[in-house]
Design a protein around this motif. Structure first.
Motif, PDB file in Angstrom:
ATOM      1  N   GLU A 153       0.844  -1.182   0.000  1.00  0.00           N
ATOM      2  CA  GLU A 153       0.000   0.000   0.000  1.00  0.00           C
ATOM      3  C   GLU A 153       0.882   1.234   0.000  1.00  0.00           C
ATOM      4  OE1 GLU A 153      -3.276  -0.134  -0.280  1.00  0.00           O
ATOM      5  OE2 GLU A 153      -3.231  -2.310  -0.210  1.00  0.00           O
ATOM      6  N   PHE A 154       0.541   2.168  -0.840  1.00  0.00           N
ATOM      7  CA  PHE A 154       1.289   3.423  -0.903  1.00  0.00           C
ATOM      8  C   PHE A 154       0.346   4.570  -0.587  1.00  0.00           C
ATOM      9  CE2 PHE A 154       2.576   7.171  -3.378  1.00  0.00           C
ATOM     10  CZ  PHE A 154       3.783   7.434  -2.737  1.00  0.00           C
ATOM     11  N   THR A 155       0.706   5.338   0.392  1.00  0.00           N
ATOM     12  CA  THR A 155      -0.070   6.503   0.754  1.00  0.00           C
ATOM     13  C   THR A 155       0.808   7.726   0.562  1.00  0.00           C
ATOM     14  OG1 THR A 155      -1.197   5.182   2.424  1.00  0.00           O
ATOM     15  CG2 THR A 155      -1.442   7.577   2.569  1.00  0.00           C
TER      16      THR A 155
END
Length: 157
Positions: A153-155
């Motif tokens: 996951e990339f935020t």
């Protein structure tokens, strides 16, 4: 407050002797605390921590490699659509043959990156298998790949 700590080895572990001086009260105090952890236990814990770190690293390498395959496949699909679009334009007479050749070269140049991503995934899987101790070289088990549960996951910050 000033203090001095000394580690004293003992048969059943070690003791930490702390001598301190409180300047305000001008008194000296001594703490003697028993530590149940010996050097061997710390060394064992370091080995366990290193093994866990290695497994986590290999697992995330597998996840990254899997995502890279997806990215390269999307890149190849995009270049195939662009090549078809350029061919259609060439047949309509709006672009030159050079544009068709450029699109074909771009597609051909994207293929090695996809192959490299697939090979890196296979290597990541094999390294994870070896790290976990799955070194069975039977034909059926070598071709099986584990199913990764989880995702990257990339935020954006």
């Amino acid at each position: 407050m000033g203090y001095i700590s000394v580690m004293l080895p003992a048969q059943s572990g070690s003791f930490l002797l702390t001598v301190y001086r409180e300047k305000a009260k001008n008194t000296l105090g001594v703490f003697l605390s028993a530590s149940r952890n010996s050097a061997g236990e710390f060394a064992m814990q370091a080995v366990v921590d290193a093994a866990l770190l290695d497994v986590r690293t290999r697992f995330y390498d597998g996840l990254v490699s899997r995502e890279r395959i997806k990215v390269q496949e999307q890149n190849v699909e995009l270049l195939q659509r662009q090549l078809q679009d350029v061919r259609n334009r060439f047949e309509a007479g709006t672009v030159s043959n050079f544009e068709v050749l450029r699109a074909e070269v771009a597609l051909a140049n994207a293929q090695p990156a996809l192959i490299n991503a697939r090979n890196n995934y296979r290597i990541a899987i094999e390294e994870l298998r070896q790290t976990l101790g799955f070194t069975n070289n039977e034909g059926a088990s070598v071709t099986k790949t584990p199913e990764f549960v989880g995702s990257l996951e990339f935020t954006p910050v």
